[in-house]
Design a protein around this motif. Structure first.
Motif, PDB file in Angstrom:
ATOM      1  N   HIS A  23       0.918  -1.149   0.052  1.00  0.00           N
ATOM      2  CA  HIS A  23      -0.092  -0.002   0.081  1.00  0.00           C
ATOM      3  C   HIS A  23       0.800   1.435   0.093  1.00  0.00           C
ATOM      4  O   HIS A  23       0.351   2.188   0.679  1.00  0.00           O
ATOM      5  N   TYR A  24       1.997   1.177  -0.752  1.00  0.00           N
ATOM      6  CA  TYR A  24       2.707   2.505  -0.903  1.00  0.00           C
ATOM      7  C   TYR A  24       2.682   2.747  -2.452  1.00  0.00           C
ATOM      8  O   TYR A  24       2.391   1.799  -3.296  1.00  0.00           O
ATOM      9  N   ASP A  25       3.299   3.847  -2.780  1.00  0.00           N
ATOM     10  CA  ASP A  25       3.510   4.191  -4.169  1.00  0.00           C
ATOM     11  C   ASP A  25       4.855   3.364  -4.458  1.00  0.00           C
ATOM     12  O   ASP A  25       5.489   2.564  -3.754  1.00  0.00           O
ATOM     13  N   ASP A  26       5.502   3.568  -5.722  1.00  0.00           N
ATOM     14  CA  ASP A  26       6.470   3.078  -6.247  1.00  0.00           C
ATOM     15  C   ASP A  26       7.735   4.091  -5.496  1.00  0.00           C
ATOM     16  O   ASP A  26       8.621   4.788  -6.254  1.00  0.00           O
ATOM     17  N   ASP A  27       7.939   4.086  -4.064  1.00  0.00           N
ATOM     18  CA  ASP A  27       8.668   5.215  -3.415  1.00  0.00           C
ATOM     19  C   ASP A  27       9.744   4.627  -2.321  1.00  0.00           C
ATOM     20  O   ASP A  27       9.923   5.305  -1.445  1.00  0.00           O
ATOM     21  N   GLN A  28      10.281   3.365  -2.810  1.00  0.00           N
ATOM     22  CA  GLN A  28      11.660   2.806  -2.056  1.00  0.00           C
ATOM     23  C   GLN A  28      12.591   3.976  -2.058  1.00  0.00           C
ATOM     24  O   GLN A  28      12.775   4.522  -3.037  1.00  0.00           O
ATOM     25  N   GLY A  29      12.973   4.355  -0.912  1.00  0.00           N
ATOM     26  CA  GLY A  29      14.034   5.429  -0.920  1.00  0.00           C
ATOM     27  C   GLY A  29      13.360   6.830  -0.624  1.00  0.00           C
ATOM     28  O   GLY A  29      14.128   8.012  -0.959  1.00  0.00           O
ATOM     29  N   SER A  30      11.994   7.138  -0.701  1.00  0.00           N
ATOM     30  CA  SER A  30      11.601   8.412  -0.576  1.00  0.00           C
ATOM     31  C   SER A  30      11.611   8.775   0.917  1.00  0.00           C
ATOM     32  O   SER A  30      11.729   8.286   1.832  1.00  0.00           O
ATOM     33  N   PHE A  31      11.487  10.237   1.006  1.00  0.00           N
ATOM     34  CA  PHE A  31      11.731  10.891   2.237  1.00  0.00           C
ATOM     35  C   PHE A  31      10.517  11.906   2.283  1.00  0.00           C
ATOM     36  O   PHE A  31      10.345  12.590   1.293  1.00  0.00           O
ATOM     37  N   GLU A  32      10.326  12.509   3.620  1.00  0.00           N
ATOM     38  CA  GLU A  32       9.841  13.825   3.911  1.00  0.00           C
ATOM     39  C   GLU A  32      10.747  14.406   4.999  1.00  0.00           C
ATOM     40  O   GLU A  32      10.863  14.030   6.162  1.00  0.00           O
ATOM     41  N   PHE A  33      10.887  15.754   4.556  1.00  0.00           N
ATOM     42  CA  PHE A  33      12.083  16.426   5.528  1.00  0.00           C
ATOM     43  C   PHE A  33      11.577  17.645   6.040  1.00  0.00           C
ATOM     44  O   PHE A  33      10.897  18.288   4.978  1.00  0.00           O
ATOM     45  N   TRP A  34      11.741  17.948   7.406  1.00  0.00           N
ATOM     46  CA  TRP A  34      11.494  19.085   8.300  1.00  0.00           C
ATOM     47  C   TRP A  34      12.950  19.542   8.663  1.00  0.00           C
ATOM     48  O   TRP A  34      13.738  18.789   9.191  1.00  0.00           O
ATOM     49  N   GLY A  35      13.013  20.813   8.776  1.00  0.00           N
ATOM     50  CA  GLY A  35      14.130  21.551   9.074  1.00  0.00           C
ATOM     51  C   GLY A  35      13.737  22.646  10.102  1.00  0.00           C
ATOM     52  O   GLY A  35      12.742  23.648   9.719  1.00  0.00           O
ATOM     53  N   ALA A  36      14.154  22.736  11.351  1.00  0.00           N
ATOM     54  CA  ALA A  36      13.693  23.893  12.382  1.00  0.00           C
ATOM     55  C   ALA A  36      12.313  24.128  12.375  1.00  0.00           C
ATOM     56  O   ALA A  36      11.880  25.164  12.432  1.00  0.00           O
ATOM     57  N   GLY A  37      11.541  22.946  12.510  1.00  0.00           N
ATOM     58  CA  GLY A  37      10.181  23.146  12.644  1.00  0.00           C
ATOM     59  C   GLY A  37       9.588  23.189  11.476  1.00  0.00           C
ATOM     60  O   GLY A  37       8.310  23.613  11.742  1.00  0.00           O
ATOM     61  N   ARG A  38      10.127  23.443  10.229  1.00  0.00           N
ATOM     62  CA  ARG A  38       9.165  23.779   8.924  1.00  0.00           C
ATOM     63  C   ARG A  38       9.449  22.617   8.117  1.00  0.00           C
ATOM     64  O   ARG A  38      10.397  22.234   7.843  1.00  0.00           O
ATOM     65  N   PRO A  39       8.187  22.442   7.233  1.00  0.00           N
ATOM     66  CA  PRO A  39       8.327  21.357   6.079  1.00  0.00           C
ATOM     67  C   PRO A  39       9.215  21.920   5.018  1.00  0.00           C
ATOM     68  O   PRO A  39       8.735  23.042   4.514  1.00  0.00           O
ATOM     69  N   LEU A  40      10.209  21.260   4.743  1.00  0.00           N
ATOM     70  CA  LEU A  40      11.145  21.764   3.554  1.00  0.00           C
ATOM     71  C   LEU A  40      11.028  21.004   2.359  1.00  0.00           C
ATOM     72  O   LEU A  40      11.118  21.366   1.071  1.00  0.00           O
ATOM     73  N   CYS A  41      10.687  19.435   2.551  1.00  0.00           N
ATOM     74  CA  CYS A  41      10.353  18.660   1.470  1.00  0.00           C
ATOM     75  C   CYS A  41       9.341  17.646   1.822  1.00  0.00           C
ATOM     76  O   CYS A  41       9.352  16.764   2.592  1.00  0.00           O
ATOM     77  N   ARG A  42       8.174  17.999   1.440  1.00  0.00           N
ATOM     78  CA  ARG A  42       6.862  17.434   1.697  1.00  0.00           C
ATOM     79  C   ARG A  42       6.897  16.174   0.742  1.00  0.00           C
ATOM     80  O   ARG A  42       7.227  16.258  -0.406  1.00  0.00           O
ATOM     81  N   ASP A  43       6.105  15.124   0.958  1.00  0.00           N
ATOM     82  CA  ASP A  43       5.642  14.113  -0.018  1.00  0.00           C
ATOM     83  C   ASP A  43       4.363  14.321  -0.540  1.00  0.00           C
ATOM     84  O   ASP A  43       3.564  15.146   0.101  1.00  0.00           O
ATOM     85  N   TRP A  44       3.982  13.723  -1.404  1.00  0.00           N
ATOM     86  CA  TRP A  44       2.340  13.963  -2.163  1.00  0.00           C
ATOM     87  C   TRP A  44       1.198  13.432  -0.982  1.00  0.00           C
ATOM     88  O   TRP A  44       0.115  14.106  -1.280  1.00  0.00           O
ATOM     89  N   GLY A  45       1.476  12.518  -0.577  1.00  0.00           N
ATOM     90  CA  GLY A  45       0.304  11.978   0.234  1.00  0.00           C
ATOM     91  C   GLY A  45      -0.401  10.947  -0.928  1.00  0.00           C
ATOM     92  O   GLY A  45      -0.094  10.785  -1.855  1.00  0.00           O
ATOM     93  N   TYR A  46      -1.833  10.657  -0.551  1.00  0.00           N
ATOM     94  CA  TYR A  46      -2.391   9.532  -1.211  1.00  0.00           C
ATOM     95  C   TYR A  46      -3.225  10.118  -2.345  1.00  0.00           C
ATOM     96  O   TYR A  46      -4.248  10.432  -2.463  1.00  0.00           O
ATOM     97  N   VAL A  47      -2.447  10.191  -3.521  1.00  0.00           N
ATOM     98  CA  VAL A  47      -3.033  10.825  -4.671  1.00  0.00           C
ATOM     99  C   VAL A  47      -2.681   9.909  -5.946  1.00  0.00           C
ATOM    100  O   VAL A  47      -1.567  10.131  -6.405  1.00  0.00           O
ATOM    101  N   ASN A  48      -3.704   9.320  -6.131  1.00  0.00           N
ATOM    102  CA  ASN A  48      -3.317   7.868  -7.005  1.00  0.00           C
ATOM    103  C   ASN A  48      -2.302   7.338  -6.836  1.00  0.00           C
ATOM    104  O   ASN A  48      -1.838   6.983  -5.564  1.00  0.00           O
ATOM    105  N   ARG A  49      -1.461   6.967  -7.690  1.00  0.00           N
ATOM    106  CA  ARG A  49      -0.211   6.135  -7.466  1.00  0.00           C
ATOM    107  C   ARG A  49       1.077   6.810  -7.964  1.00  0.00           C
ATOM    108  O   ARG A  49       1.413   6.558  -9.324  1.00  0.00           O
ATOM    109  N   MET A  50       1.707   7.494  -7.361  1.00  0.00           N
ATOM    110  CA  MET A  50       2.852   8.271  -7.740  1.00  0.00           C
ATOM    111  C   MET A  50       4.100   7.539  -8.253  1.00  0.00           C
ATOM    112  O   MET A  50       4.601   6.800  -7.499  1.00  0.00           O
ATOM    113  N   PRO A  51       4.642   7.886  -9.572  1.00  0.00           N
ATOM    114  CA  PRO A  51       5.771   7.096  -9.937  1.00  0.00           C
ATOM    115  C   PRO A  51       7.083   7.485  -9.161  1.00  0.00           C
ATOM    116  O   PRO A  51       6.732   8.390  -8.434  1.00  0.00           O
TER     117      PRO A  51
END
Length: 317
Positions: A273-301
């Motif tokens: 129940h994941y996307d094709d996302d081995q190695g994916s990440f979401e990153f926050w720095g100093a309390g703020r989202p810097l690199c968000r992931d998409w979330g459950y929107v279809n199946r992202m390549p």
């Protein structure tokens, strides 16, 4: 989902109704007969049989097993009741061992993780009260609830300062869960240290009372009695960076605080129940989202996820 949820709803409603004592003997007999009919149909291997590989995604199997097990607990004295409850107990133990890693990392994305685990806790509490089973104290069950709690992001200002699931794989943005509160009820007396941390995790999400999953699979309406009272003490955990060998890792610094750094990194063999996302990440720095992931929107390549570029899309070793 719908079969499992509606049958479990019916079992809880029947338990409440018969426990109230307002039914006649004939009404009670007829209600038990109706629940037994549902249990016979749901337990039938022609509906689902993981043993014969006639099955579905993990959370769907768990929802069906929950319906069978709860019916068995309700129908004490029925010739098949113990078999039904034993089926669920054995299935849940096997699932906890096979669908989680040694640190509690789970097979499915966080959105679907909650479906299975809510069912395990509900069955475990009922089985403990009936003197049937101690599955509620299975060490992997506690670990995977902690895994969920440790996945929570820093406070998200886009969502009123709540801590949320990182939206990795098939997980929606903005999701919260009542699982920590159920854990407080389940383990608060014998493991108060764990209970205070889980209570903190529930409060950090603004005390959610349910979350809509898979067509409203959440055990919300009959879990209201589980929620901790407001005067219970909560304690901020001292969680640090941690590896979950089946899932990946959660890395953090400055936790808990207003300037937390947090990385959710998914890389591991438990990948349903994941996307094709081995190695994916979401990153926050100093309390703020810097690199968000998409979330459950279809199946992202793969190329649409935040991923380290290691010269290819193969498994990172």
């Amino acid at each position: 989902h719908q079969y499992g949820k509606e049958i479990t709803d019916a079992v809880f409603a029947a338990d409440l109704t018969m426990g109230y004592g307002g039914l006649s003997e004939e009404e009670t007999r007829r209600m038990r007969a109706k629940i037994a009919f549902l249990a016979y149909k749901t337990a039938n291997e022609n509906m689902i049989s993981a043993e014969r590989n006639f099955t579905a995604l993990a959370n769907m199997v768990a929802v069906r097993d929950l319906a069978v097990g709860m019916a068995g607990l309700l129908l004490s004295g029925h010739p098949e009741a113990k078999n039904w409850s034993n089926h669920a107990d054995a299935a849940f133990r096997k699932q906890l061992e096979e669908w989680s890693d040694s640190n509690g990392g789970w097979l499915e994305a966080l959105h679907y993780h909650t479906v299975s685990i809510q069912g395990y806790i509900a069955f475990g509490i009922a089985a403990r009260r009936k003197g049937f089973s101690d599955i509620i104290n299975h060490p992997r069950l506690k670990k995977t609830v902690l895994f969920m709690a440790k996945s929570l992001t820093p406070p998200d200002m886009d969502y009123g300062g709540k801590r949320l699931f990182p939206p990795i794989g098939n997980t929606y943005r903005g999701e919260t869960t009542n699982l920590p509160a159920m854990g407080v009820f389940a383990w608060g007396k014998e493991d108060p240290e764990l209970a205070t941390e889980l209570l903190w995790a529930w409060q950090a999400q603004s005390r959610p009372r349910w979350v809509s999953i898979g067509g409203d699979c959440s055990l919300h309406w009959y879990c209201d009695f589980l929620y901790p009272v407001n005067d219970m003490p909560a304690k901020a955990p001292s969680w640090t960076s941690e590896r979950f060998p089946g899932f990946g890792a959660f890395m953090r610094a400055g936790f808990p605080g207003e300037r937390e750094t947090f990385l959710s990194y998914h890389q591991g063999p438990l990948h349903s129940h994941y996307d094709d996302d081995q190695g994916s990440f979401e990153f926050w720095g100093a309390g703020r989202p810097l690199c968000r992931d998409w979330g459950y929107v279809n199946r992202m390549p793969a190329y649409l996820h935040n991923k380290p570029d290691l010269g290819g899309w193969g498994t990172v070793t």
